[in-house]
Design an enzyme around this catalytic site. Structure first.
Site: not given
Length: 389
Positions: A72, A200, A292, A296, A384
């Site tokens: 990704h 998200y 979540p 991480k 990220y």
């Protein structure tokens, strides 16, 4: 019995440490409270940072990950019907990989069994002795019979509810915790993902996340009340609510189907300090928990394993304990940055019961700033994909 390192906990962090130590000829025994099949039945998130991927390769278990993992290059952030992409590859030159935690664990168990390394399952009454002395050992029971392992060091990889953290006296450890006033209702379905990247989603109705395991297995979440139970939500009700929280363009493409797993997870941020007491080292959920949001949990556990593995390797190969002495400080420095990022993403995207009209305007302004500011997107991308060890 005697070994160099006793690893309490046969989840991914304990297994990864065991496999890395094996590459250096360092002997370790893994103690697991449940069976192998039980551990592999647990459904967990599976977004791997670059550092976690590198550790898998270093442990010799990266082949299937490379073949089956989904790369990704970014993620989608949405608010209401608007969305934008944060491109990790553009900002950092690297990506993340979607590869289920169950698959990570399976690869590590297969490698451990192939190497003939010792794992003891169904252990009960685990107790840590002499961690603050030069004669540490662990006792446990299997089928009612007590066993003892003398060791040089103990790695506590047994999760938030395990015995390892509790073995550190309250006079020594300090705990920091934030409990969030909501949970995540998640389902797994044998349906194609709604998008090739994760979504998200922030909405007036609450947070949602569209994720996946592979091209025919999707994982979806919606923010829910802590008083909710999975059985309160029919599949139809879940899909309808998810569609309300993501942009219409994505909702119209959503393929629905029966759930094959449904659960609710509470959210908390938690850290205990220090992460070392004498010959006992805490790793992963035994020492810290993150929401979540931002993926991480497993990755922060892997960074702990990196620091502990390097310290043990330095100790046994070079007779130098500098790395072990610095373990807690180094691990915690990275842990707190991961905690900050997860906390930030959680606050950015969720609805809180006590939010005022001003708070909601600030939240929207924060999302708008992220959308329009390249430097803000770069900071998010760096966090990220994983900060360097």
């Amino acid at each position: 019995m005697r070994t160099q390192v006793v690893i309490i906990g046969g989840g991914p962090s304990g297994l990864l440490l065991g496999q890395l130590l094996h590459t250096q000829g360092i002997k370790a025994v893994v103690l697991e409270r449940k069976t192998r099949d039980y551990v592999l039945s647990r459904i967990r998130a599976g977004i791997l940072e670059r550092g976690t991927i590198a550790l898998m390769h270093e442990a010799g278990v990266g082949a299937r990950l490379e073949k089956e993992g989904y790369v990704h290059d970014g993620t989608i952030i949405s608010y209401g019907d608007e969305d934008f992409t944060v491109n990790f590859k553009e900002h950092t030159g690297t990506s993340v990989v979607v590869y289920g935690q169950t698959e990570v664990t399976r690869d590590l168990y297969d490698a451990r069994e192939a190497a003939g390394l010792e794992t003891v399952f169904n252990v009960e009454q685990v107790q840590i002795h002499g961690a603050d002395t030069d004669a540490s050992y662990v006792t446990y029971e299997v089928d009612g019979a007590e066993q003892r392992i003398d060791c040089d060091y103990i790695a506590g990889c047994d999760g938030f509810h395990g015995v390892s953290r509790q073995a550190i006296p309250l006079s020594v450890r300090k705990e920091y915790e934030k409990v969030y006033p909501f949970g995540w209702l998640g389902i797994l379905s044998e349906t194609p993902p709604v998008n090739e990247e994760l979504i998200y989603a922030a909405s007036e109705r609450g947070f949602a996340l569209c994720s996946m395991r592979n091209e025919n297995l999707s994982r979806y979440y919606i923010q829910c009340s802590l008083s909710d139970k999975p059985e309160d939500w029919t599949d139809e009700a879940f899909w309808q609510e998810l569609k309300r929280r993501i942009p219409k363009a994505h909702a119209d493409k959503l393929v629905t189907g029966p759930s094959i797993e449904k659960s609710i997870a509470p959210l908390r941020s938690f850290v205990t300090e220090p992460m070392r007491w004498g010959r006992l080292f805490l790793c992963g959920d035994a020492a810290h928990i993150v929401p979540p949001t931002g993926a991480k949990g497993l990755n922060t556990a892997a960074s702990d394993i990196h620091y502990l593995y390097q310290g043990l390797k330095q100790h046994y190969r070079e007779h130098d304990s500098t790395g072990l002495d610095a373990y807690s400080e180094k691990a915690l420095a990275r842990v707190w940055k991961a905690e900050r990022f997860s906390w930030w993403m959680t606050n950015l995207l969720h609805r809180f019961p006590d939010q005022t009209a001003f708070d909601l305007k600030m939240q929207k302004a924060d999302i708008d700033f992220l959308r329009s500011n390249r430097e803000a997107q770069s900071v998010m991308a760096q966090n990220y994909i994983g900060l360097p060890y």
